[in-house]
Design a protein around this motif. Structure first.
Motif, PDB file in Angstrom:
ATOM      1  N   GLU A  80      10.919  39.008 -44.268  1.00  0.00           N
ATOM      2  CA  GLU A  80      12.296  39.212 -44.709  1.00  0.00           C
ATOM      3  C   GLU A  80      12.752  38.078 -45.626  1.00  0.00           C
ATOM      4  O   GLU A  80      13.385  38.322 -46.650  1.00  0.00           O
ATOM      5  CB  GLU A  80      13.230  39.316 -43.506  1.00  0.00           C
ATOM      6  N   ARG A  81      12.431  36.826 -45.273  1.00  0.00           N
ATOM      7  CA  ARG A  81      12.812  35.683 -46.122  1.00  0.00           C
ATOM      8  C   ARG A  81      12.197  35.807 -47.510  1.00  0.00           C
ATOM      9  O   ARG A  81      12.859  35.572 -48.522  1.00  0.00           O
ATOM     10  CB  ARG A  81      12.342  34.372 -45.495  1.00  0.00           C
ATOM     11  N   VAL A  82      10.925  36.187 -47.568  1.00  0.00           N
ATOM     12  CA  VAL A  82      10.249  36.321 -48.856  1.00  0.00           C
ATOM     13  C   VAL A  82      10.866  37.465 -49.664  1.00  0.00           C
ATOM     14  O   VAL A  82      11.084  37.337 -50.871  1.00  0.00           O
ATOM     15  CB  VAL A  82       8.728  36.529 -48.662  1.00  0.00           C
ATOM     16  N   ARG A  83      11.166  38.570 -49.014  1.00  0.00           N
ATOM     17  CA  ARG A  83      11.763  39.714 -49.717  1.00  0.00           C
ATOM     18  C   ARG A  83      13.167  39.395 -50.242  1.00  0.00           C
ATOM     19  O   ARG A  83      13.520  39.778 -51.352  1.00  0.00           O
ATOM     20  CB  ARG A  83      11.805  40.935 -48.796  1.00  0.00           C
ATOM     21  N   VAL A  84      13.958  38.696 -49.455  1.00  0.00           N
ATOM     22  CA  VAL A  84      15.299  38.318 -49.899  1.00  0.00           C
ATOM     23  C   VAL A  84      15.199  37.393 -51.105  1.00  0.00           C
ATOM     24  O   VAL A  84      15.933  37.541 -52.080  1.00  0.00           O
ATOM     25  CB  VAL A  84      16.107  37.673 -48.747  1.00  0.00           C
ATOM     26  N   GLU A  85      14.294  36.445 -51.050  1.00  0.00           N
ATOM     27  CA  GLU A  85      14.096  35.540 -52.182  1.00  0.00           C
ATOM     28  C   GLU A  85      13.652  36.311 -53.427  1.00  0.00           C
ATOM     29  O   GLU A  85      14.154  36.067 -54.526  1.00  0.00           O
ATOM     30  CB  GLU A  85      13.057  34.479 -51.839  1.00  0.00           C
ATOM     31  N   ALA A  86      12.737  37.254 -53.261  1.00  0.00           N
ATOM     32  CA  ALA A  86      12.259  38.052 -54.401  1.00  0.00           C
ATOM     33  C   ALA A  86      13.395  38.886 -54.996  1.00  0.00           C
ATOM     34  O   ALA A  86      13.452  39.080 -56.208  1.00  0.00           O
ATOM     35  CB  ALA A  86      11.104  38.951 -53.969  1.00  0.00           C
ATOM     36  N   ALA A  87      14.301  39.366 -54.175  1.00  0.00           N
ATOM     37  CA  ALA A  87      15.440  40.154 -54.662  1.00  0.00           C
ATOM     38  C   ALA A  87      16.495  39.260 -55.299  1.00  0.00           C
ATOM     39  O   ALA A  87      17.155  39.660 -56.265  1.00  0.00           O
ATOM     40  CB  ALA A  87      16.054  40.945 -53.507  1.00  0.00           C
ATOM     41  N   ARG A  88      16.648  38.055 -54.793  1.00  0.00           N
ATOM     42  CA  ARG A  88      17.667  37.142 -55.294  1.00  0.00           C
ATOM     43  C   ARG A  88      17.333  36.631 -56.698  1.00  0.00           C
ATOM     44  O   ARG A  88      18.232  36.455 -57.526  1.00  0.00           O
ATOM     45  CB  ARG A  88      17.815  35.950 -54.358  1.00  0.00           C
ATOM     46  N   MET A  89      16.082  36.400 -56.976  1.00  0.00           N
ATOM     47  CA  MET A  89      15.692  35.781 -58.248  1.00  0.00           C
ATOM     48  C   MET A  89      16.162  36.566 -59.472  1.00  0.00           C
ATOM     49  O   MET A  89      16.753  35.981 -60.377  1.00  0.00           O
ATOM     50  CB  MET A  89      14.193  35.518 -58.265  1.00  0.00           C
ATOM     51  N   PRO A  90      15.945  37.878 -59.569  1.00  0.00           N
ATOM     52  CA  PRO A  90      16.451  38.604 -60.736  1.00  0.00           C
ATOM     53  C   PRO A  90      17.981  38.594 -60.817  1.00  0.00           C
ATOM     54  O   PRO A  90      18.546  38.535 -61.907  1.00  0.00           O
ATOM     55  CB  PRO A  90      15.946  40.033 -60.542  1.00  0.00           C
ATOM     56  N   LEU A  91      18.644  38.638 -59.665  1.00  0.00           N
ATOM     57  CA  LEU A  91      20.101  38.608 -59.656  1.00  0.00           C
ATOM     58  C   LEU A  91      20.627  37.289 -60.198  1.00  0.00           C
ATOM     59  O   LEU A  91      21.598  37.247 -60.953  1.00  0.00           O
ATOM     60  CB  LEU A  91      20.639  38.874 -58.254  1.00  0.00           C
ATOM     61  N   GLU A  92      19.984  36.202 -59.808  1.00  0.00           N
ATOM     62  CA  GLU A  92      20.399  34.887 -60.316  1.00  0.00           C
ATOM     63  C   GLU A  92      20.092  34.746 -61.803  1.00  0.00           C
ATOM     64  O   GLU A  92      20.706  33.949 -62.482  1.00  0.00           O
ATOM     65  CB  GLU A  92      19.721  33.778 -59.525  1.00  0.00           C
ATOM     66  N   GLY A  93      19.122  35.530 -62.282  1.00  0.00           N
ATOM     67  CA  GLY A  93      18.768  35.514 -63.700  1.00  0.00           C
ATOM     68  C   GLY A  93      19.656  36.392 -64.554  1.00  0.00           C
ATOM     69  O   GLY A  93      19.455  36.499 -65.758  1.00  0.00           O
ATOM     70  N   GLY A  94      20.626  37.070 -63.950  1.00  0.00           N
ATOM     71  CA  GLY A  94      21.564  37.881 -64.720  1.00  0.00           C
ATOM     72  C   GLY A  94      21.393  39.374 -64.554  1.00  0.00           C
ATOM     73  O   GLY A  94      22.191  40.142 -65.079  1.00  0.00           O
ATOM     74  N   ALA A  95      20.380  39.823 -63.848  1.00  0.00           N
ATOM     75  CA  ALA A  95      20.208  41.260 -63.608  1.00  0.00           C
ATOM     76  C   ALA A  95      21.306  41.752 -62.679  1.00  0.00           C
ATOM     77  O   ALA A  95      21.872  40.986 -61.905  1.00  0.00           O
ATOM     78  CB  ALA A  95      18.838  41.542 -63.000  1.00  0.00           C
ATOM     79  N   SER A  96      21.594  43.036 -62.771  1.00  0.00           N
ATOM     80  CA  SER A  96      22.594  43.595 -61.871  1.00  0.00           C
ATOM     81  C   SER A  96      21.894  44.430 -60.807  1.00  0.00           C
ATOM     82  O   SER A  96      20.737  44.797 -60.943  1.00  0.00           O
ATOM     83  CB  SER A  96      23.586  44.469 -62.641  1.00  0.00           C
ATOM     84  N   VAL A  97      22.618  44.731 -59.774  1.00  0.00           N
ATOM     85  CA  VAL A  97      22.058  45.515 -58.676  1.00  0.00           C
ATOM     86  C   VAL A  97      21.684  46.915 -59.150  1.00  0.00           C
ATOM     87  O   VAL A  97      20.706  47.492 -58.703  1.00  0.00           O
ATOM     88  CB  VAL A  97      23.060  45.589 -57.509  1.00  0.00           C
ATOM     89  N   THR A  98      22.440  47.457 -60.087  1.00  0.00           N
ATOM     90  CA  THR A  98      22.192  48.797 -60.584  1.00  0.00           C
ATOM     91  C   THR A  98      21.133  48.841 -61.690  1.00  0.00           C
ATOM     92  O   THR A  98      20.745  49.900 -62.133  1.00  0.00           O
ATOM     93  CB  THR A  98      23.475  49.423 -61.141  1.00  0.00           C
ATOM     94  N   GLY A  99      20.691  47.669 -62.135  1.00  0.00           N
ATOM     95  CA  GLY A  99      19.680  47.635 -63.195  1.00  0.00           C
ATOM     96  C   GLY A  99      20.279  47.564 -64.585  1.00  0.00           C
ATOM     97  O   GLY A  99      19.581  47.469 -65.569  1.00  0.00           O
ATOM     98  N   ARG A 100      21.605  47.623 -64.682  1.00  0.00           N
ATOM     99  CA  ARG A 100      22.281  47.517 -65.981  1.00  0.00           C
ATOM    100  C   ARG A 100      22.775  46.095 -66.175  1.00  0.00           C
ATOM    101  O   ARG A 100      23.217  45.446 -65.239  1.00  0.00           O
ATOM    102  CB  ARG A 100      23.479  48.469 -66.025  1.00  0.00           C
ATOM    103  N   VAL A 101      22.744  45.644 -67.383  1.00  0.00           N
ATOM    104  CA  VAL A 101      23.197  44.285 -67.686  1.00  0.00           C
ATOM    105  C   VAL A 101      24.604  44.290 -68.201  1.00  0.00           C
ATOM    106  O   VAL A 101      25.084  45.151 -68.808  1.00  0.00           O
ATOM    107  CB  VAL A 101      22.262  43.608 -68.695  1.00  0.00           C
TER     108      VAL A 101
END
Length: 101
Positions: A80-101
């Motif tokens: 779970e920790r690894v998966r949360v980190e993997a999901a957090r990285m694109p979000l911190e890079g500016g990606a949105s949850v819906t995939g739209r910028v």
């Protein structure tokens, strides 16, 4: 490897440490190390306790004991920790949850 080179594993100053790698005690254990590497390489794969135990050639109960001793967490908590980190990285890079910028 690229993720490790791009992101601070140890945040500077008083910032909280988020990286699963920085919060995981180092281990060269012949059963645990390949499993940790496999989870980090493909967080979305089937990493259930039974799947990890099969991959390691041990029982799920032994795997749970091994993770508690070596990692300080259950296999599920580590995944779970690894998966949360993997999901957090694109979000911190500016990606949105819906995939739209």
């Amino acid at each position: 490897m690229a993720r490790d080179l791009v992101v601070f594993l140890q945040r500077p100053g008083g910032q909280s440490q988020f990286s699963a790698a920085s919060r995981t005690p180092p281990t060269g254990h012949p059963v645990a190390r390949p499993l940790l590497d496999a989870v980090a390489a493909d967080p979305a794969a089937d990493h259930s306790a039974s799947a990890l135990a099969r991959r390691a050639g041990v029982s799920a109960r032994h795997l749970a004991r091994l993770f508690r001793e070596r990692i300080g967490a259950t296999p599920a908590a580590y995944v779970e920790r690894v998966r949360v980190e993997a999901a957090r990285m694109p979000l911190e890079g500016g990606a949105s949850v819906t995939g739209r910028v």
